[in-house]
Design a protein around this motif. Structure first.
Motif, short mmCIF file in Angstrom:
data_model
loop_
_atom_site.label_atom_id
_atom_site.label_comp_id
_atom_site.label_asym_id
_atom_site.label_seq_id
_atom_site.Cartn_x
_atom_site.Cartn_y
_atom_site.Cartn_z
N ARG A 199 4.61 34.28 -70.28
CA ARG A 199 4.00 34.11 -68.96
C ARG A 199 4.49 35.19 -68.00
O ARG A 199 3.71 35.74 -67.22
N VAL A 200 5.79 35.49 -68.04
CA VAL A 200 6.33 36.55 -67.18
C VAL A 200 5.64 37.87 -67.51
O VAL A 200 5.22 38.61 -66.62
N ALA A 201 5.51 38.16 -68.79
CA ALA A 201 4.86 39.41 -69.21
C ALA A 201 3.41 39.45 -68.75
O ALA A 201 2.93 40.47 -68.26
N TYR A 202 2.70 38.31 -68.88
CA TYR A 202 1.30 38.28 -68.45
C TYR A 202 1.19 38.51 -66.95
O TYR A 202 0.35 39.28 -66.48
N LEU A 203 2.04 37.85 -66.19
CA LEU A 203 1.98 38.03 -64.74
C LEU A 203 2.38 39.45 -64.34
O LEU A 203 1.89 39.97 -63.34
N ALA A 204 3.25 40.07 -65.12
CA ALA A 204 3.69 41.43 -64.80
C ALA A 204 2.60 42.47 -65.07
O ALA A 204 2.56 43.50 -64.41
N CYS A 205 1.72 42.19 -66.04
CA CYS A 205 0.73 43.22 -66.39
C CYS A 205 -0.71 42.75 -66.19
O CYS A 205 -1.60 43.58 -66.04
N GLY A 206 -0.98 41.44 -66.24
CA GLY A 206 -2.32 40.94 -65.99
C GLY A 206 -3.26 40.97 -67.17
O GLY A 206 -4.45 40.75 -67.02
N ASP A 207 -2.76 41.21 -68.37
CA ASP A 207 -3.61 41.28 -69.56
C ASP A 207 -2.89 40.59 -70.71
O ASP A 207 -1.73 40.92 -71.00
N GLN A 208 -3.57 39.65 -71.37
CA GLN A 208 -2.93 38.85 -72.42
C GLN A 208 -2.45 39.71 -73.59
O GLN A 208 -1.34 39.56 -74.06
N THR A 209 -3.28 40.63 -74.05
CA THR A 209 -2.90 41.47 -75.18
C THR A 209 -1.72 42.36 -74.83
O THR A 209 -0.76 42.49 -75.60
N GLU A 210 -1.77 42.97 -73.66
CA GLU A 210 -0.66 43.81 -73.23
C GLU A 210 0.60 42.98 -73.02
O GLU A 210 1.71 43.43 -73.32
N ALA A 211 0.45 41.75 -72.53
CA ALA A 211 1.60 40.87 -72.34
C ALA A 211 2.28 40.57 -73.67
O ALA A 211 3.51 40.58 -73.77
#
Length: 170
Positions: free
Chosen positions: A21-33
């Motif tokens: 979730r932190v990664a998703y919020l940091a980048c805004g893209d599920q695959t990139e997260a």
């Protein structure tokens, strides 16, 4: 499997969802997260002998945030526009629209401001903890949070008002 590998596996099993979730919020893209989290876990595993004695979660968060900022800078230099996908949610359609508006507003923030918002308000870290994760001064966290919140208020106010007008006209 030795003790260190077992400890790492237990850590990943317990914290992976929260860190994703932190990664998703940091980048805004599920695959990139997912890529960011994988990169962070790989780096953490290589340093597990050093990291495991302290609390490893702040270390992983810092790797995620630094990697997200680095990727955003590289994209800006190369002028690459990532494909964004909204998070999968079982929320009602109205709530889903609000989530979409919020994620768009977060994506529009510069990476460092987005990182501050995610760490301070999603992860509920103190200003001091956020500064430690980002490797900056507490004053920087305060100023970045202030600027980011002002941008979010402007963006969210405008988008929510436009949505309300669109619904009223329909």
């Amino acid at each position: 499997m030795n003790g260190a590998e077992h400890d790492f596996g237990s850590f990943v099993a317990a914290r992976a969802t929260s860190l994703l979730r932190v990664a998703y919020l940091a980048c805004g893209d599920q695959t990139e997260a997912e890529d960011l989290l994988q990169t962070a876990l790989e780096r953490t595993y290589r340093n597990w002998h050093r990291v495991r004695h302290d609390s490893p979660e702040p270390y992983v968060r810092r790797v995620i945030i630094n990697a997200a900022i680095s990727r955003a800078r590289r994209r800006a230099i190369l002028n690459i526009i990532p494909m964004h996908s909204p998070p999968e949610t079982s929320a009602r359609e109205k709530d889903s629209d609000l989530v979409h508006v919020l994620m768009n507003a977060l994506r529009a923030l510069p990476p460092r401001q987005r990182a501050v918002i995610v760490l301070r308000y999603w992860e509920d870290l103190t200003e001091t903890q956020t500064a430690e994760v980002l490797g900056c001064a507490v004053g920087t966290v305060k100023s970045q949070a202030s600027k980011a919140l002002a941008k979010l208020r402007t963006a969210l106010g405008r988008d929510i008002m436009e949505g309300a007008c669109d619904n009223a006209q329909a």
